[in-house]
Design an enzyme around this catalytic site. Structure first.
Site, PDB file in Angstrom:
ATOM      1  N   ARG A  65      -1.562   1.286  22.568  1.00 61.44           N
ATOM      2  CA  ARG A  65       0.149   1.229  23.593  1.00 61.44           C
ATOM      3  C   ARG A  65       0.842   2.126  23.976  1.00 61.44           C
ATOM      4  O   ARG A  65       1.566   2.929  23.973  1.00 61.44           O
ATOM      5  CB  ARG A  65       0.452  -0.113  23.201  1.00 61.44           C
ATOM      6  CG  ARG A  65      -0.624  -1.169  23.269  1.00 61.44           C
ATOM      7  CD  ARG A  65       0.216  -2.581  22.827  1.00 61.44           C
ATOM      8  NE  ARG A  65       0.596  -2.680  21.612  1.00 61.44           N
ATOM      9  CZ  ARG A  65       1.382  -3.865  21.414  1.00 61.44           C
ATOM     10  NH1 ARG A  65       1.067  -5.091  21.423  1.00 61.44           N
ATOM     11  NH2 ARG A  65       1.904  -3.568  19.862  1.00 61.44           N
ATOM     12  N   THR A  66       1.352   3.066  22.451  1.00 63.23           N
ATOM     13  CA  THR A  66       2.006   3.412  22.437  1.00 63.23           C
ATOM     14  C   THR A  66       1.239   4.927  21.486  1.00 63.23           C
ATOM     15  O   THR A  66       1.015   5.505  20.860  1.00 63.23           O
ATOM     16  CB  THR A  66       2.603   3.494  21.002  1.00 63.23           C
ATOM     17  OG1 THR A  66       3.476   2.338  20.760  1.00 63.23           O
ATOM     18  CG2 THR A  66       4.311   4.442  20.423  1.00 63.23           C
ATOM     19  N   LYS A  83       0.976  -1.458  -0.259  1.00 59.95           N
ATOM     20  CA  LYS A  83       0.114  -0.090  -0.084  1.00 59.95           C
ATOM     21  C   LYS A  83       0.948   0.859   0.281  1.00 59.95           C
ATOM     22  O   LYS A  83       0.666   2.785  -0.457  1.00 59.95           O
ATOM     23  CB  LYS A  83      -1.135  -0.298   1.328  1.00 59.95           C
ATOM     24  CG  LYS A  83      -1.944  -1.331   1.079  1.00 59.95           C
ATOM     25  CD  LYS A  83      -3.297  -1.353   2.238  1.00 59.95           C
ATOM     26  CE  LYS A  83      -4.390  -2.600   1.728  1.00 59.95           C
ATOM     27  NZ  LYS A  83      -5.219  -1.388   2.956  1.00 59.95           N
ATOM     28  N   ALA A 143       2.475   7.330  21.968  1.00 59.58           N
ATOM     29  CA  ALA A 143       2.833   9.103  20.883  1.00 59.58           C
ATOM     30  C   ALA A 143       1.704   9.207  19.596  1.00 59.58           C
ATOM     31  O   ALA A 143       1.908   9.845  19.194  1.00 59.58           O
ATOM     32  CB  ALA A 143       4.135   8.548  21.255  1.00 59.58           C
ATOM     33  N   LYS A 144       1.721   7.976  19.274  1.00 60.35           N
ATOM     34  CA  LYS A 144       1.341   7.362  17.961  1.00 60.35           C
ATOM     35  C   LYS A 144       0.026   7.657  17.812  1.00 60.35           C
ATOM     36  O   LYS A 144      -0.546   8.448  17.083  1.00 60.35           O
ATOM     37  CB  LYS A 144       1.254   6.140  17.594  1.00 60.35           C
ATOM     38  CG  LYS A 144       2.532   5.516  17.040  1.00 60.35           C
ATOM     39  CD  LYS A 144       3.362   4.578  16.679  1.00 60.35           C
ATOM     40  CE  LYS A 144       2.024   3.338  15.752  1.00 60.35           C
ATOM     41  NZ  LYS A 144       2.870   1.783  15.658  1.00 60.35           N
TER      42      LYS A 144
HETATM   43  P1  ATR Z   1      -2.627  -1.790  10.331  1.00 64.65           P
HETATM   44  O1  ATR Z   1      -1.572  -1.203   8.965  1.00 64.65           O
HETATM   45  O2  ATR Z   1      -3.040  -3.047  10.493  1.00 64.65           O
HETATM   46  O3  ATR Z   1      -3.179  -0.614  11.153  1.00 64.65           O
HETATM   47  P2  ATR Z   1       0.133  -0.912  11.647  1.00 64.65           P
HETATM   48  O4  ATR Z   1       0.482  -0.206  11.767  1.00 64.65           O
HETATM   49  O5  ATR Z   1       1.299  -2.269  11.958  1.00 64.65           O
HETATM   50  O6  ATR Z   1      -0.876  -2.279  11.511  1.00 64.65           O
HETATM   51  O7  ATR Z   1      -0.151  -0.792  13.383  1.00 64.65           O
HETATM   52  C1  ATR Z   1      -1.054  -1.500  14.112  1.00 64.65           C
HETATM   53  C2  ATR Z   1      -1.148  -0.963  15.444  1.00 64.65           C
HETATM   54  O8  ATR Z   1      -2.110  -2.433  16.300  1.00 64.65           O
HETATM   55  C3  ATR Z   1      -0.700  -0.026  16.036  1.00 64.65           C
HETATM   56  O9  ATR Z   1      -1.640   0.689  16.884  1.00 64.65           O
HETATM   57  C4  ATR Z   1       0.042  -1.383  17.370  1.00 64.65           C
HETATM   58  O10 ATR Z   1       0.146  -0.762  18.214  1.00 64.65           O
HETATM   59  P3  ATR Z   1       1.411   0.041  18.846  1.00 64.65           P
HETATM   60  O11 ATR Z   1       1.124   1.363  17.827  1.00 64.65           O
HETATM   61  O12 ATR Z   1       1.005   0.005  19.875  1.00 64.65           O
HETATM   62  O13 ATR Z   1       2.471  -0.902  18.315  1.00 64.65           O
HETATM   63  C5  ATR Z   1      -1.892  -2.263  17.935  1.00 64.65           C
HETATM   64  N1  ATR Z   1      -1.399  -3.565  18.174  1.00 64.65           N
HETATM   65  C6  ATR Z   1      -1.159  -4.681  17.840  1.00 64.65           C
HETATM   66  N2  ATR Z   1      -1.578  -5.935  18.276  1.00 64.65           N
HETATM   67  C7  ATR Z   1      -1.111  -5.396  19.423  1.00 64.65           C
HETATM   68  C8  ATR Z   1      -2.093  -5.870  20.775  1.00 64.65           C
HETATM   69  N3  ATR Z   1      -1.953  -6.959  20.731  1.00 64.65           N
HETATM   70  N4  ATR Z   1      -2.262  -5.344  21.809  1.00 64.65           N
HETATM   71  C9  ATR Z   1      -2.454  -3.658  20.994  1.00 64.65           C
HETATM   72  N5  ATR Z   1      -2.042  -2.953  20.311  1.00 64.65           N
HETATM   73  C10 ATR Z   1      -1.597  -3.565  19.447  1.00 64.65           C
END
Ligand code: ATR
Length: 277
Positions: A152-153, A66, A155-156
């Site tokens: 979880r993060t 993408k 800041a994002k």
């Molecule tokens: P996508 O394009 O599918 O959104 P991504 O950009 O890699 O994939 O984002 C994944 C999201 O899922 C992120 O917000 C991630 O949280 P972090 O930014 O804190 O890493 C979140 N995520 C993935 N596994 C998770 C879990 N087990 N519990 C909570 N959040 C999760």
């Protein structure tokens, strides 16, 4: 003459796009062929170039390409710019028009298929990755009472709040928080846009986030009752949905953009639904 379209990804075997678009073509009487294209990692542009040179008219783009499609496009629609990613392209001569229909597909599914208006509702979205980014503006256009992004993060999540502040013309309050800040808040619509369900994981969520009458929606498709939907069910939420409708609606948006006719999605949704058990 039959017009050619394709979905490109790696892997690509799992894609439902050919089934969906072939069904749409049948019901709308459009003469198209729609195939799967496997591109090697790093080989996106070469495969798309070849497809275009052989008369291809448009493509859907799935993981992990993408962002490659975003770079390849010559004309990015606001939806693609906002999402920072492209999931549909249209080829006209040397022009490559690019869109991202995921967010609008989600909202159409909520409002039209699930009869869950977003307007005036308290909306919580889990995750701050690409899926949330794409959903942000289409959700805000619907004027929810508030939109909270939890990640979880943290800041994002806060970066996305800033993005929403710059782009939204309305005045919907948008907040970015961490899971521990959620303890005493509840919402009418809880959307799981994390990638946790793909790994059968549960975001660190409190059951109290689900307000009475709430809809719990997992943007993942085809995984049945994900840990997120299980939590909602245990919290007595009766309105549960996964992303099958979003998948069908984003495809219908692309089909309408390419062909000028919008297919009905009901049969496709029925065909692809995996029971939430
Ligand atoms: P996508 O394009 O599918 O959104 P991504 O950009 O890699 O994939 O984002 C994944 C999201 O899922 C992120 O917000 C991630 O949280 P972090 O930014 O804190 O890493 C979140 N995520 C993935 N596994 C998770 C879990 N087990 N519990 C909570 N959040 C999760």
């Amino acid at each position: 003459m039959t017009d050619r379209y394709a979905v490109i990804g790696n892997p690509i075997e799992q894609s439902k796009s050919p089934l969906i678009h072939t069904a749409f073509a049948q019901v709308t009487g459009q003469d198209i062929e729609y195939t799967k294209l496997l591109a090697p990692l790093g080989g996106f542009a070469a495969v798309v170039d070849t497809f275009r040179a052989s008369g291809g008219r448009g493509m859907n783009v799935t993981a992990p390409f993408k962002l490659d499609a975003f770079a390849y496009a010559t004309h990015l629609a606001p939806s693609a710019q906002m999402a920072g990613a492209v999931n549909a392209m249209k080829f006209e001569g040397d022009k490559v028009y690019a869109e991202n229909f995921d967010g609008v597909g989600l909202v159409r599914d909520l409002v039209h298929n699930l009869n869950c208006p977003v307007q005036g509702r308290r909306v919580l979205i889990l995750g701050a990755g690409g899926a949330t980014r794409g959903a942000l503006l289409p959700l805000l256009v619907e004027q929810p009472a508030e939109l909270v992004i939890v990640n979880r993060t943290v800041a994002k999540a806060q970066e996305l709040v800033e993005l929403a502040r710059i782009h939204q013309s309305g005045s919907v309050p948008v907040r970015g928080i961490g899971y521990t800040d959620l303890s005493d808040q509840s919402f009418d619509l809880v959307l799981n846009a994390t990638s946790a369900s793909l790994a059968a994981q549960l975001p660190p969520l409190w059951a109290s986030v689900f307000a009475p009458g709430c809809l719990a929606y997992d943007l993942t498709y085809g995984k049945g009752l994900t840990p997120f939907l299980q939590l909602a069910k245990q919290a007595d939420v009766t309105r549960l949905a996964d992303g099958v409708g979003m998948l069908a609606e984003q495809a219908a948006e692309a089909f309408a953009w390419w062909r000028g006719v919008r297919p009905d999605t009901r049969n496709v949704i029925e065909q692809l639904t995996v029971p939430l058990i």
